[in-house]
Design an enzyme around this catalytic site. Structure first.
Site, PDB file in Angstrom:
ATOM      1  N   HIS A  11     -17.628   7.979 -16.061  1.00 32.04           N
ATOM      2  CA  HIS A  11     -16.794   6.899 -15.533  1.00 32.04           C
ATOM      3  C   HIS A  11     -16.020   6.322 -16.711  1.00 32.04           C
ATOM      4  O   HIS A  11     -16.590   6.149 -17.795  1.00 32.04           O
ATOM      5  CB  HIS A  11     -17.639   5.810 -14.876  1.00 32.04           C
ATOM      6  CG  HIS A  11     -18.407   6.271 -13.674  1.00 32.04           C
ATOM      7  ND1 HIS A  11     -19.667   5.805 -13.369  1.00 32.04           N
ATOM      8  CD2 HIS A  11     -18.098   7.173 -12.712  1.00 32.04           C
ATOM      9  CE1 HIS A  11     -20.101   6.378 -12.254  1.00 32.04           C
ATOM     10  NE2 HIS A  11     -19.164   7.228 -11.842  1.00 32.04           N
TER      11      HIS A  11
ATOM     12  N   GLU B 156     -15.543  11.717 -10.708  1.00 32.62           N
ATOM     13  CA  GLU B 156     -15.255  11.520  -9.281  1.00 32.62           C
ATOM     14  C   GLU B 156     -14.362  10.289  -9.083  1.00 32.62           C
ATOM     15  O   GLU B 156     -14.777   9.298  -8.510  1.00 32.62           O
ATOM     16  CB  GLU B 156     -16.549  11.415  -8.451  1.00 32.62           C
ATOM     17  CG  GLU B 156     -17.801  11.029  -9.221  1.00 32.62           C
ATOM     18  CD  GLU B 156     -17.914   9.546  -9.479  1.00 32.62           C
ATOM     19  OE1 GLU B 156     -17.162   8.766  -8.880  1.00 32.62           O
ATOM     20  OE2 GLU B 156     -18.772   9.163 -10.282  1.00 32.62           O
TER      21      GLU B 156
END
Length: 337
Positions: free
Chosen positions: A252, A290
């Site tokens: 992230h 993602e």
């Protein structure tokens, strides 16, 4: 055409600085002004390197320094063919050089050079942690090593002319900036983690107790500009959505400082982050991300670093794009320097 300017010196993570007297056919490399190694260069479809004189014992570090200089000088160079009269035992054992089919000839491949952990990881590198499978919350996965503290990665980016480094987040040192970054409207639109100092203290404290997540601060020239979470995908909520492997790492990413935005900066820190994760454990074969499926800018940056989009899927909180980068692809197309 690239506007990259050849470096005139290359600082090294452990201290010291490489400099050179270089012509089309000769290279004399110096460390902190002292002679290190002298080479004759034979240029063609491949670069042939003939050792003329070496001023360092053991030989391995001098050969490494010359490989680093030559790869940094030419980002398109994929391999070096070394001609050595003495067998370079240390360099062969480490993987810096491999023997060719010809006597006294050895090969240094760019794809192998950048997989050597030193000096980029420094003291943080401990080799592969022993594998023992355990079960956490019904998920079977390898036992993870104790998380490091302090700086874990450092490399001089010759394109930017700046150090790019990663260190672990320290709550007392970094809480205020993390809070400021998360409350930025630009960041909040994707992370959705706005909150007070105490809320963010709790958020970060929970992650520090979580074995699967390593919280990192990205720095340019030792100035913090970004926050990263590196997680073991096997234990993450992402795992059910793809064919997860035991040592896949996920990321992230958050750039907090406006002056460090832009494609050239992303190329530097994103390649450094991925490089660190592949070096941290040689069993890691894939790095995954993602981002939100509508975050076209971040997906574009990931594509530029050779990630591919495996698919889109629905998390409970977002429509996501599964982005994957394999170890072989990263190092084969390695643009590090």
């Amino acid at each position: 055409m690239s506007n990259f300017k050849h470096p005139t010196t290359l600082p090294l993570p452990g201290g010291g600085r490489l400099g050179a007297d270089e012509t089309e056919r000769h290279l004399s490399l110096m460390l902190e002004g002292a002679p290190l190694i002298r080479l004759r260069l034979e240029r063609g479809t491949e670069l042939h390197v003939h050792l003329q004189e070496i001023n360092d014992r053991p030989v391995g570090p001098a050969l490494w320094a010359a490989c680093y200089w030559l790869f940094a000088r030419d980002p398109e160079c994929r391999r070096l063919t070394w001609h050595l009269t003495e067998r370079p035992g240390e360099a062969l054992l480490s993987g810096l050089l491999t023997p060719s089919e010809y006597a006294d000839e050895y090969i240094c491949e760019r794809t192998m050079f950048w997989q050597l952990p030193q000096p980029w990881l420094g003291e943080s590198f401990n080799g592969s942690y022993p594998q023992q499978m355990i079960i956490t919350d019904g998920k079977r996965h390898p036992r993870r090593p104790m998380k490091p503290r302090g700086e874990v990665y450092r490399r001089f980016d010759a394109r930017l002319g700046a150090w790019v480094s990663l260190r672990t987040l320290e709550i007392e040192q970094d809480l205020t900036r993390f809070n400021r970054w998360q409350n930025s409207p630009r960041v909040a639109s994707f992370w959705q983690e706005e909150g007070s100092l105490e809320q963010h203290r709790e958020y970060l404290s929970n992650l520090q107790r979580e074995p699967r997540v390593l919280t990192l601060i990205g720095c340019f020239d030792d100035q913090p500009f970004a926050y990263f979470e590196a997680y073991w995908a096997k234990e993450d909520r992402l795992a059910p959505f793809y064919d997860v492997h035991n040592y896949d790492r996920g990321i992230h990413m958050l750039v907090g400082e406006e002056q460090h935005r832009g494609p050239h900066k992303v190329a530097s820190w994103l390649s450094a982050l991925v490089h660190y994760l592949f070096l941290d454990d040689p069993r890691t074969q894939r790095v995954v991300a993602e981002p939100r499926a509508d975050n076209a800018r971040m997906i574009g940056h990931l594509h530029n670093q050779c990630f591919h989009c495996e698919k889109e899927f629905d998390f409970p909180h977002k429509r996501a794009a599964l982005m994957i980068l394999g170890r072989e692809r990263f190092f084969d197309r390695c643009a590090l320097m």
